[in-house]
Scaffold this active site. Structure first.
Site, short mmCIF file in Angstrom:
data_model
loop_
_atom_site.label_atom_id
_atom_site.label_comp_id
_atom_site.label_asym_id
_atom_site.label_seq_id
_atom_site.Cartn_x
_atom_site.Cartn_y
_atom_site.Cartn_z
N ARG A 148 0.83 -1.20 0.00
CA ARG A 148 0.00 0.00 0.00
C ARG A 148 0.87 1.26 0.00
NH1 ARG A 148 -3.15 -3.91 2.44
NH2 ARG A 148 -4.96 -4.31 1.08
N GLU A 317 -10.00 -12.49 1.00
CA GLU A 317 -10.86 -11.47 0.39
C GLU A 317 -10.89 -11.56 -1.14
OE1 GLU A 317 -10.50 -7.95 3.75
OE2 GLU A 317 -8.98 -8.02 2.18
N TYR A 408 -4.27 -5.91 15.12
CA TYR A 408 -4.09 -5.09 13.92
C TYR A 408 -3.56 -3.73 14.36
CZ TYR A 408 -5.87 -7.86 10.02
OH TYR A 408 -6.01 -8.78 9.02
N PHE A 409 -2.31 -3.47 14.02
CA PHE A 409 -1.67 -2.25 14.50
C PHE A 409 -1.94 -1.05 13.60
CE2 PHE A 409 1.87 -3.96 17.53
CZ PHE A 409 0.88 -4.54 18.31
N GLU A 460 -2.25 1.27 4.59
CA GLU A 460 -3.03 2.23 3.81
C GLU A 460 -2.84 3.66 4.31
OE1 GLU A 460 -5.58 -1.58 3.58
OE2 GLU A 460 -4.18 -0.63 4.97
#
EC number: 3.2.1.52
Length: 550
Positions: A148, A317, A408-409, A460
């Site tokens: 990302r 996904e 999830y950092f 992201e």
């Protein structure tokens, strides 16, 4: 009151016995070492010279000074440190144990030893003690997303150094996604000539109203870069685990080679750019044998660069709509005896799993693979809450815990509205420290299948190393202790040791999050996030994982 340096160690050692006196180092120190300690000696030599201007003299025997001693009866990565007034010894059974023991000794040396250079020669002391230590879990990792937002080699190496400082031992390297392809593949140069670059990027969380910045972004690692990263990490006891995410999250590859995509209604290859938005691209790879062969070739080059037994193939996904709408994909599903085109996802992964297994490797895949029959030779990444972790253990499949609502950092660290681009539920320092990868109900046999855990740092909303610093540290300190020392520690006592440990991070130039929240330049005012509450996220997890729970 002076705090004994034992009470500043992170991770917390299993056994620590204080003694009288201290070992004093200045000028020159003699080191005697076994061959397996060569990397540990290099680390200690570098730190002593940089942090104190103390020279190392390597000798065959050191009755006084520093000794690295082999003891083959010790467990992998475990070590023993003995410090007396006339010297210290680090005893281990392998190179990783010597490295971890060296990390412990460096922390015992106090302030200044982690700085890049000392302006003057100085004396360093190590308090007399005995430490016996070993890890609770074999897999103690961080997943680094460079697809990302690309991260230059120097910054990857810096993260490796910080991981080694915390006895973390797996760098899961997420190299490809819809938004970028980051590894040179010589057989297919357009993967980086085209797939490594995008002309604009979404700013803020993934909804249709988030704006885009008209600024090109990109970069990739040459094969020489990859070799450097892998060797640098290995010298610090860290295995780099590559991930090539397939057959979804592949729009960057399709942009480079359109024939990899599902044809449009007229039978033409899709014309797409490298994805500029966050979220999930609707373009999966097609399921032609030629596409599988393409990625067999890709993986051959990847395997030649990464000695890791575990190889990430993604599997998460995957949008099946394009397959369902495509006559050729439906035909392929029927030819292969599949009940629905969506099962092409698992057929595709099975082909590549077999390919890497022939070369002695093991597939690492996200927990969506549990929607299908999974070989016990696969390791699952349990990311959607606890469901994938529990289902893997019930089926007898090895698993690595990385539940999004705990590890999830990229998720926000508090309810403070100043948190930069707040996303997801709160994953705070206490939440990370209290995490236990093994479910309470697991039997001893099932617990053995829990290989460990990792934090996932999706990028992201992290454009550079400074933003990654803020999201990683000190949460990664808490994770390191939970996985090395084992769950059940007292958070308040950890917090006390952390205050001293943050000084070490400061010496290394880490722009970590402060307890009071972000500093002004760590904020992102005006950039929208996407906040969730735990109950809301759990409802999503339950719906998403309904297909994997049997």
């Amino acid at each position: 009151m002076k705090v004994h340096r034992m009470h500043t160690l992170i991770p917390r050692p299993r056994l620590f016995t204080e003694a009288e006196g201290e070992f004093v180092l200045n000028g020159t120190v003699a080191i005697a070492a076994v061959p397996d300690a060569v990397d540990a000696v290099a680390t200690l030599t570098e730190r002593l010279w940089a942090g104190a201007r103390i020279r190392v003299e390597v000798v065959d025997q050191a009755p006084t000074g520093i000794r690295f001693v082999m003891d083959a009866t010790l467990a992998p990565e475990s070590h023993r440190v003995d410090v007396a007034t006339d010297g210290l010894s680090i005893t281990a059974a392998d190179a990783a144990g010597f490295l971890h023991g060296t990390t412990t000794v460096l922390q015992l040396m106090g302030d200044g030893i982690w700085r890049s250079v000392s302006a003057t020669a100085r004396t360093v002391t190590v308090p007399a003690c005995r430490i016996e230590d070993e890890p609770a879990f074999a897999w103690r990792g961080i997943m680094l997303d460079v697809a990302r937002h690309f991260l230059p080699v120097r910054e990857v190496l810096r993260i490796v150094d910080l991981m080694a400082m915390h006895k973390l031992n797996r760098l899961h390297f997420h190299l490809t996604d819809d938004q970028g392809w980051r590894i040179e593949i010589r057989a297919f140069p357009r993967l980086t000539e085209v797939g490594a670059w995008r002309d604009r990027t979404q700013v803020g969380a993934d909804d249709a109203t988030a704006p885009e910045i008209e600024r090109p972004h990109g970069g990739y690692y040459t094969q020489a870069d990859i070799s450097e990263i892998v060797a640098y990490a290995a010298n610090r006891g860290i295995v780099v685990v590559p991930e090539i995410d397939l057959p979804g999250h592949s729009q960057a590859a399709i942009a480079a080679y359109p024939d990899l995509g599902v044809p449009d209604a007229d039978g033409h290859p899709p014309t797409v750019e490298v994805y500029q938005r966050w979220g999930i691209s609707p373009y999966p790879l097609n399921a032609e044998t030629s596409t599988v062969d393409f990625f067999r070739t890709v993986l051959d080059e990847v395997l030649a660069l990464f000695p890791s037994v575990d190889i990430g193939l993604g599997g998460d996904e995957v949008p099946s709509g394009a397959w369902e709408a495509d006559a050729r994909s439906r035909e392929l599903a029927l030819e292969r005896g599949l009940s629905h085109p969506r099962e092409l996802q698992f057929w595709f992964l099975d082909q590549l799993r077999a390919h890497i297994e022939q070369q002695g490797r093991r597939m690492l895949a996200w927990d969506e693979v549990l929607e299908h029959d999974v070989s016990p030779d696969v390791t699952v990444l349990g990311w959607r809450g606890d469901a994938g972790i529990g289902e893997s253990l019930r089926r007898g499949i090895p698993v690595i815990a990385c539940p999004d609502n705990r590890l999830y950092f990229d998720y926000r660290q508090s309810d403070d509205p100043r948190e930069p681009i707040p996303v997801g539920v709160v994953v705070g320092l206490r939440d990370v420290y209290s995490f236990n990868p093994v479910p309470e109900w697991a039997t001893a046999e099932q617990a053995v299948l829990l290989r460990g855990a990792q934090a996932n740092l999706w990028a992201e909303h992290m454009e550079d190393a400074r933003s990654r610093d803020y999201m990683l540290w000190p949460r990664a300190c808490a994770l390191a202790e939970a996985l090395w020392s084992g769950p059940g520690g007292a958070f308040e006592e950890f917090e006390t040791r952390l205050q001293s440990h943050l000084g070490r991070l400061d010496e290394r130039g880490v722009e970590h999050r402060r307890a009071g929240g972000p500093l002004p330049w760590q904020e992102r005012p005006g950039v929208g996030g996407r906040v969730q509450e735990p109950e809301q996220r759990q409802q999503e997890i339950d719906a998403l994982t309904a297909a994997i729970v049997r």
